[in-house]
Design an enzyme around this catalytic site. Structure first.
Site, mmCIF file in Angstrom:
data_model
loop_
_atom_site.group_PDB
_atom_site.id
_atom_site.type_symbol
_atom_site.label_atom_id
_atom_site.label_comp_id
_atom_site.label_asym_id
_atom_site.label_seq_id
_atom_site.Cartn_x
_atom_site.Cartn_y
_atom_site.Cartn_z
ATOM 1 N N ASP A 1 0.840 -1.196 0.000
ATOM 2 C CA ASP A 1 0.000 0.000 0.000
ATOM 3 C C ASP A 1 0.882 1.255 0.000
ATOM 4 O OD1 ASP A 1 -2.965 1.006 0.462
ATOM 5 O OD2 ASP A 1 -1.783 2.016 2.008
ATOM 6 N N TYR B 1 -1.847 11.177 1.773
ATOM 7 C CA TYR B 1 -2.772 11.454 0.659
ATOM 8 C C TYR B 1 -2.791 12.938 0.315
ATOM 9 C CZ TYR B 1 -4.524 6.715 1.300
ATOM 10 O OH TYR B 1 -4.621 5.351 1.390
ATOM 11 N N HIS C 1 -7.146 -6.486 -0.683
ATOM 12 C CA HIS C 1 -6.038 -5.569 -0.375
ATOM 13 C C HIS C 1 -5.281 -6.006 0.879
ATOM 14 C CE1 HIS C 1 -3.984 -1.716 -0.674
ATOM 15 N NE2 HIS C 1 -4.171 -1.531 0.616
#
Length: 294
Positions: A105, A212, A274
């Protein structure tokens, strides 16, 4: 926690920046470093690390901004350059020149960047469900399915998202870890308590969402990034392990990856999502160990 795993060590990786590390194995043996993503901490690897207690020195840091590691306050502190410098600094501070790097990730985004910017530090690279920036930028610009799958990024970048993620005993953060509202078997009481403790550290959720906020790779950008593949080549042997039921990062991200990673192996896990390190830890650990040991 597995008795082979030791925690509590703080390593200064840059002036004033300390990464808390979990570790197993013997210092002096070949170094293998494990990088977690959002919204996890070193505990993403708790079922993987024991496989490396013999013949390796395995280290899983809390990335900057997470759990017990340093949490600088400025957004610029979460750009890719200081994140790369953290990992290079960790390898050096541990007394090594290079390592096998395993990353998932957001840790994978950093792993790709370390491999490109500091190739002498990475002997072998293992990536788990983390897109290389070239295919990711391509799909964010032109693929409606990946654009839709990435809409959550806009929420995480939004002001105050950390408060919403923390509300109701981290209910929204928990929902990131499992689909359909049903907690999976791996998210048992002990795991939940460990994650809540990590999320509850001061400014830990803000640190996570700052990744992010700081990135140029984003869904819905007014001007999509057009990246030159020749500037993003990864030259060391690389194995990508991909849970194909990932709802945020679609298997199409693997298409054309060999264009930028010439020495590439892809292993697909059709039943994993994931969160493959939790769902199929034995298989994932074996795939990492076999490749790292060559």
């Amino acid at each position: 926690m597995h008795p082979a795993i030791k925690t509590g060590r703080l390593v200064e990786v840059q002036p004033g920046i300390h990464l808390h590390c979990a570790e197993t194995g013997m210092p002096g043996a070949p170094l293998i470093v494990f990088l977690h993503g959002f919204p996890e901490f070193w505990g993403a690897w708790k079922d993987i690390l024991p496989r490396f207690a013999q013949g390796w020195y395995a280290v899983a840091p809390d990335m900057r901004g997470y759990n017990l590691s340093s949490k600088p306050s400025e957004l610029v502190d979460y750009r890719i350059e200081p994140l790369v410098a953290d990992i290079e600094g960790l390898v050096t501070a541990l007394g090594y020149q290079d390592c096998v790097l395993v990353a998932h990730d957001w840790g994978g985004a950093v792993g790709w960047a370390v491999a490109m910017a500091k190739p002498h530090r990475v002997k072998r690279l293992v990536i788990l469900n983390a897109p290389h920036p070239v295919p990711f930028a391509r799909l964010l610009a032109a693929d409606p399915d990946q654009q839709k799958a990435s809409t959550y990024m806009a929420f995480l970048r939004s002001e105050g998202s950390e408060a919403q993620l923390a509300a109701n005993a981290f209910a929204m953060l928990e929902s990131f870890l499992f689909a359909g509202g049903q907690a999976p078997a791996w998210f048992d009481d002990a795991t939940r308590a460990a994650y809540h403790a990590a999320w509850g550290q001061p400014n830990a959720i803000k640190g996570g969402v700052n990744y992010y906020r700081a990135t140029a790779l984003r869904s819905g950008a007014a001007k999509p990034l057009n990246l030159d593949p020749k500037a993003f080549l990864v030259h060391m042997p690389t194995r990508v392990i991909w849970g194909e039921r990932d709802r945020a990062l679609l298997p199409a991200l693997l298409t054309g990856l060999d264009e930028v990673v010439p020495d590439l192996e892809i292993v697909r896990l059709p039943k994993a999502s994931h969160w493959l390190t939790h769902e199929e830890p034995g298989r994932v650990a074996e795939l990492i160990h076999e490749f790292a040991s060559r």
